[in-house]
Design a protein around this motif. Structure first.
Motif, PDB file in Angstrom:
ATOM      1  N   ALA A   1      40.066  21.861  35.373  1.00  0.00           N
ATOM      2  CA  ALA A   1      39.273  22.558  36.389  1.00  0.00           C
ATOM      3  C   ALA A   1      38.335  23.514  35.673  1.00  0.00           C
ATOM      4  O   ALA A   1      38.621  23.986  34.571  1.00  0.00           O
ATOM      5  N   ALA A   2      37.198  23.787  36.313  1.00  0.00           N
ATOM      6  CA  ALA A   2      36.237  24.719  35.721  1.00  0.00           C
ATOM      7  C   ALA A   2      35.348  25.281  36.811  1.00  0.00           C
ATOM      8  O   ALA A   2      35.003  24.582  37.764  1.00  0.00           O
ATOM      9  N   ARG A   3      34.953  26.548  36.647  1.00  0.00           N
ATOM     10  CA  ARG A   3      34.031  27.172  37.570  1.00  0.00           C
ATOM     11  C   ARG A   3      33.397  28.394  36.904  1.00  0.00           C
ATOM     12  O   ARG A   3      34.029  29.060  36.078  1.00  0.00           O
ATOM     13  N   PRO A   4      32.139  28.717  37.243  1.00  0.00           N
ATOM     14  CA  PRO A   4      31.546  29.972  36.752  1.00  0.00           C
ATOM     15  C   PRO A   4      32.283  31.160  37.363  1.00  0.00           C
ATOM     16  O   PRO A   4      32.638  31.145  38.539  1.00  0.00           O
ATOM     17  N   VAL A   5      32.524  32.171  36.556  1.00  0.00           N
ATOM     18  CA  VAL A   5      33.199  33.386  37.022  1.00  0.00           C
ATOM     19  C   VAL A   5      32.494  34.597  36.427  1.00  0.00           C
ATOM     20  O   VAL A   5      32.297  34.684  35.218  1.00  0.00           O
ATOM     21  N   ARG A   6      32.147  35.524  37.303  1.00  0.00           N
ATOM     22  CA  ARG A   6      31.495  36.760  36.900  1.00  0.00           C
ATOM     23  C   ARG A   6      32.496  37.908  37.050  1.00  0.00           C
ATOM     24  O   ARG A   6      33.150  38.036  38.080  1.00  0.00           O
ATOM     25  N   LEU A   7      32.611  38.740  36.013  1.00  0.00           N
ATOM     26  CA  LEU A   7      33.462  39.916  36.083  1.00  0.00           C
ATOM     27  C   LEU A   7      32.610  41.165  36.178  1.00  0.00           C
ATOM     28  O   LEU A   7      31.686  41.349  35.393  1.00  0.00           O
ATOM     29  N   GLU A   8      32.942  42.019  37.116  1.00  0.00           N
ATOM     30  CA  GLU A   8      32.322  43.334  37.190  1.00  0.00           C
ATOM     31  C   GLU A   8      33.168  44.319  36.392  1.00  0.00           C
ATOM     32  O   GLU A   8      34.184  43.962  35.790  1.00  0.00           O
ATOM     33  N   ARG A   9      32.757  45.591  36.410  1.00  0.00           N
ATOM     34  CA  ARG A   9      33.423  46.611  35.594  1.00  0.00           C
ATOM     35  C   ARG A   9      34.920  46.686  35.870  1.00  0.00           C
ATOM     36  O   ARG A   9      35.733  46.740  34.932  1.00  0.00           O
ATOM     37  N   CYS A  10      35.318  46.688  37.132  1.00  0.00           N
ATOM     38  CA  CYS A  10      36.745  46.788  37.450  1.00  0.00           C
ATOM     39  C   CYS A  10      37.500  45.534  37.027  1.00  0.00           C
ATOM     40  O   CYS A  10      38.662  45.605  36.616  1.00  0.00           O
ATOM     41  N   GLY A  11      36.851  44.382  37.113  1.00  0.00           N
ATOM     42  CA  GLY A  11      37.470  43.145  36.653  1.00  0.00           C
ATOM     43  C   GLY A  11      37.699  43.145  35.157  1.00  0.00           C
ATOM     44  O   GLY A  11      38.712  42.629  34.668  1.00  0.00           O
ATOM     45  N   VAL A  12      36.762  43.718  34.416  1.00  0.00           N
ATOM     46  CA  VAL A  12      36.928  43.843  32.967  1.00  0.00           C
ATOM     47  C   VAL A  12      38.169  44.647  32.654  1.00  0.00           C
ATOM     48  O   VAL A  12      38.989  44.279  31.802  1.00  0.00           O
ATOM     49  N   ARG A  13      38.352  45.770  33.326  1.00  0.00           N
ATOM     50  CA  ARG A  13      39.511  46.610  33.067  1.00  0.00           C
ATOM     51  C   ARG A  13      40.807  45.955  33.539  1.00  0.00           C
ATOM     52  O   ARG A  13      41.864  46.138  32.921  1.00  0.00           O
ATOM     53  N   ALA A  14      40.741  45.200  34.626  1.00  0.00           N
ATOM     54  CA  ALA A  14      41.931  44.493  35.088  1.00  0.00           C
ATOM     55  C   ALA A  14      42.353  43.423  34.085  1.00  0.00           C
ATOM     56  O   ALA A  14      43.542  43.273  33.780  1.00  0.00           O
ATOM     57  N   LEU A  15      41.383  42.702  33.549  1.00  0.00           N
ATOM     58  CA  LEU A  15      41.705  41.611  32.629  1.00  0.00           C
ATOM     59  C   LEU A  15      42.391  42.129  31.376  1.00  0.00           C
ATOM     60  O   LEU A  15      43.381  41.562  30.906  1.00  0.00           O
ATOM     61  N   TRP A  16      41.871  43.221  30.816  1.00  0.00           N
ATOM     62  CA  TRP A  16      42.394  43.738  29.549  1.00  0.00           C
ATOM     63  C   TRP A  16      43.234  45.005  29.739  1.00  0.00           C
ATOM     64  O   TRP A  16      43.398  45.786  28.801  1.00  0.00           O
ATOM     65  N   ALA A  17      43.800  45.185  30.919  1.00  0.00           N
ATOM     66  CA  ALA A  17      44.526  46.422  31.232  1.00  0.00           C
ATOM     67  C   ALA A  17      45.660  46.702  30.252  1.00  0.00           C
ATOM     68  O   ALA A  17      45.928  47.851  29.905  1.00  0.00           O
ATOM     69  N   TYR A  18      46.345  45.647  29.808  1.00  0.00           N
ATOM     70  CA  TYR A  18      47.509  45.834  28.950  1.00  0.00           C
ATOM     71  C   TYR A  18      47.190  45.685  27.465  1.00  0.00           C
ATOM     72  O   TYR A  18      48.053  45.913  26.626  1.00  0.00           O
ATOM     73  N   MET A  19      45.976  45.284  27.149  1.00  0.00           N
ATOM     74  CA  MET A  19      45.674  44.940  25.765  1.00  0.00           C
ATOM     75  C   MET A  19      44.635  45.842  25.115  1.00  0.00           C
ATOM     76  O   MET A  19      44.214  45.592  23.990  1.00  0.00           O
ATOM     77  N   CYS A  20      44.196  46.881  25.799  1.00  0.00           N
ATOM     78  CA  CYS A  20      43.166  47.766  25.248  1.00  0.00           C
ATOM     79  C   CYS A  20      43.740  49.107  24.808  1.00  0.00           C
ATOM     80  O   CYS A  20      43.090  50.140  24.929  1.00  0.00           O
ATOM     81  N   ARG A  21      44.951  49.103  24.284  1.00  0.00           N
ATOM     82  CA  ARG A  21      45.586  50.353  23.856  1.00  0.00           C
ATOM     83  C   ARG A  21      44.763  51.074  22.795  1.00  0.00           C
ATOM     84  O   ARG A  21      44.754  52.296  22.722  1.00  0.00           O
TER      85      ARG A  21
END
Length: 278
Positions: free
Chosen positions: A71-91
């Protein structure tokens, strides 16, 4: 769905994981939801990979390594999505690095691809979940220590800021990031498409989604990291044509501080043992 001690407890309270699991279990049932998480990996080919002109090469390399898109689709992340994606990995991330992540996402959409291994079994060869195998192929975010032939090497990722692609580390991340990348309707469509192709042997068509991303983020190549005159100012990353924003982003990624000396608290014990400084 994870072999990392303590991670399951954290994800049990995570709202994105809750949404991802609800959609999976609701569409295909709990038993098949576990199978789906084991047999798939999510890859977000970031906008910087498209700007660099290397996104298609990454897709080709992943298929050559034995993975099949379902499966594939275009996905755009806004500022809050960026922080959600890397919430646990940006220590260890600095505020400057977070701004660079925002600027990369602001270039346009990326491409979300659901991959499986070229096998009909629930796990990849060697008993590993597909996501674990793909993350190993992805390569490190530090270009100085990156494995030759990794996907990030194919993408030409120059540093920790412009890593070009993101993949799910394990099946628990597959579930959670379905909730991060997609709203409910998009998630259901993606799960249905992927489930259909998982049941067969043919890859999903991705060309249309690739072209849709390229229409907004054309291949520009990696500009020189050196810019004469004054340092990059933050507004240059977000204002103006994509060509100038991309050039400013590349230059800033080489000069702005990316690693903090004082990390945020660890979310699970394994994170305490990892430091980018050692």
């Amino acid at each position: 769905m994870t072999g990392t001690d303590g991670k399951a407890d954290v994800f049990a309270r995570d709202l994105f994981a809750l949404e991802g699991w609800a959609s999976l279990a609701g569409e295909i049932g709990e038993q098949q939801a576990y199978v789906f998480a084991e047999r798939t990996s999510l890859m977000w080919l970031r906008p910087d990979a498209f700007a660099a002109g290397t996104a298609r090469g990454v897709l080709t390399a992943a298929e050559a390594a034995g993975f099949r898109p379902v499966a594939a689709r275009p996905v755009r992340l806004e500022r809050c999505g960026v922080r959600a994606l890397w919430a646990y990995m940006c220590r260890w991330a600095t505020a400057e690095r977070l701004m660079l992540l925002d600027a990369a996402a602001a270039l346009g959409p990326g491409l979300l691809v659901v991959w499986t291994a070229g096998t009909s079994t629930a796990r990849a060869a060697g008993g590993e979940p597909v996501s674990v195998r793909m993350t190993r192929l992805k390569g490190r975010n530090d270009a100085r220590h990156r494995e030759a032939g990794s996907l990030r090497a194919v993408a030409g990722s120059p540093n920790r800021a412009l890593t070009m692609l993101h993949t799910t580390d394990d099946p628990a991340d597959v579930v959670r990031e379905l909730g991060v990348f997609c709203d409910r309707a998009e998630r259901v469509e993606l799960i249905r498409q992927a489930s259909t192709h998982l049941a067969g042997a043919l890859p999903a068509a991705v060309e249309g989604a690739v072209r849709a991303v390229e229409a907004e983020v054309p291949p520009l190549g990696l500009p020189s990291r050196h810019r004469p005159g004054r340092p990059v100012q933050a507004p240059e990353l977000f204002v103006g044509p994509v060509e100038s924003r991309w050039a400013a982003l590349v230059a800033a990624s080489h000069t702005w501080p990316l690693l903090s000396r004082t990390p945020q608290a660890a979310f699970w014990p394994e994170q305490e043992t990892r430091s980018p400084w050692t």
